[in-house]
Design an enzyme around this catalytic site. Structure first.
Site, PDB file in Angstrom:
ATOM      1  N   HIS A  13      22.019  26.955  -9.978  1.00 43.60           N
ATOM      2  CA  HIS A  13      22.825  28.057 -10.461  1.00 43.60           C
ATOM      3  C   HIS A  13      22.219  29.429 -10.165  1.00 43.60           C
ATOM      4  CE1 HIS A  13      25.322  25.149 -12.478  1.00 43.60           C
ATOM      5  NE2 HIS A  13      24.276  24.659 -13.119  1.00 43.60           N
ATOM      6  N   LYS A  66       0.856  -1.190   0.000  1.00 41.98           N
ATOM      7  CA  LYS A  66       0.000   0.000   0.000  1.00 41.98           C
ATOM      8  C   LYS A  66       0.888   1.235   0.000  1.00 41.98           C
ATOM      9  CE  LYS A  66      -4.468   1.113   0.331  1.00 41.98           C
ATOM     10  NZ  LYS A  66      -5.509   0.574  -0.574  1.00 41.98           N
ATOM     11  N   THR A  88      -4.443  -4.979   0.770  1.00 42.07           N
ATOM     12  CA  THR A  88      -3.769  -3.690   0.941  1.00 42.07           C
ATOM     13  C   THR A  88      -4.589  -2.743   1.804  1.00 42.07           C
ATOM     14  OG1 THR A  88      -4.681  -2.722  -1.091  1.00 42.07           O
ATOM     15  CG2 THR A  88      -2.621  -3.970  -1.285  1.00 42.07           C
TER      16      THR A  88
END
Length: 313
Positions: free
Chosen positions: A270, A21, A67
């Protein structure tokens, strides 16, 4: 072809399976005797390796741990934690449950991401029940096998660090496609994703000290930041992201003997120097290490692991 204990041979083919799950979200409040509250929010993912091949090949679900049951177990176990536990401790509790309660489950893998709720302060006083959302997240992955063997990995993601000086980049390969100038003065910014594996090999090797993993998480994070920034006044020079990454990983292994390996991913985010001019005004904005264009796409990707001998990340 040899098969592992998590593989079986079916009709001449090698079959592997697992089920679980994902993204089970749970919040937990603990209230102390003085009415001070502690709060966590976790996002839990569970994966079980189990003997339920018949569900795949014979449409027989009698060995399946649903699940939905896994999801409900997260809430039940959170309720059973009467005292505050760390995210690692909760993952161990869940994994231990699945491997001990269900005979067919051989291994449980539990991954949790903790949302960074932080206690607020008002007029210098910590609030008893007020929290704000922070930035970086505490992560863990716990693997428990039925025989009691244990693997614990902790980590941090989204740890954004920046220093405005004490960074450079020189001596790199130059060819016909290279336009980047060499410099000993630049801004250095990154978003650290770090994970570290503990030496623990079994459930019995874990001490009962409460919140020990939370304490270690905070200490590891501090070592990473201290190494990146250096002392408050003078800082520390970084000749490259690569060199700083290595120093950070080495500092973690040097400080914590119970950590066997560390993995760092540090994209070079950057900040490009801005220096604009035109025919009318030769210098509109003159760069003096003060005005930058922030950009994160594209960015450099720097990643490495450092392990003690005989340790695997």
């Amino acid at each position: 072809m040899a098969t592992t204990k998590d593989q079986i041979q079916i009709g001449g083919n090698i079959f592997e399976q697992r089920h679980g799950k994902e993204r089970v979200r749970v919040g937990r409040v603990w209230r102390s005797g003085d009415n001070r509250h502690n709060f966590v929010e976790w996002n839990v993912s569970i994966s079980l390796l189990s003997d339920c091949v018949n569900a795949y090949v014979s449409a027989d679900n009698s060995d399946i741990v649903a699940t939905d049951t896994m999801k409900n177990t997260v809430y039940v176990k959170a309720k059973e934690c009467k005292e505050q536990v760390s995210v690692e401790e909760f993952a161990i509790i869940l994994a231990k449950h699945f491997t001990s309660f269900y005979p067919q489950v051989t291994t449980a893998i539990v991954k949790i991401v903790e949302k960074p709720w932080e206690r607020i302060s008002m007029n210098g006083q910590p609030h008893d029940h007020g929290f704000k959302l922070g930035s970086e997240k505490h992560t863990t992955e716990v693997i428990v096998q039925k025989n009691g063997s244990l693997g614990v990995t902790s980590g941090v993601v989204g740890l954004s660090l920046l220093k405005t000086t004490q960074s450079g980049f020189e001596g790199f390969i130059r060819d016909q496609n290279t336009i980047l100038p060499e410099t000993r003065e630049r801004m250095l910014a990154t978003e650290v994703s770090a994970s570290w594996r503990y030496q623990f090999k079994s459930l019995s090797s874990i001490s009962n000290k409460p919140l020990q993993f939370t304490e270690k998480y905070l200490r590891v994070k501090k070592v990473l930041m201290d190494t990146f920034f250096g002392p408050p006044k003078e800082g520390v020079y970084s000749p490259s992201v690569q060199a700083t990454l290595y120093d950070m990983a080495k500092a973690v292994l040097g400080r914590f003997p119970d950590i066997s390996s560390v993995h760092l991913k540090m994209p070079n985010i950057h900040f490009l120097p801005v220096n604009l001019s035109s025919k009318v005004n030769p210098v509109i904005v003159k760069f003096e290490d003060d005005v930058y264009l922030p950009t994160d796409e594209p960015h450099g990707s720097i990643e490495a692991s450092l392990s003690r001998p005989l340790s695997k990340m």
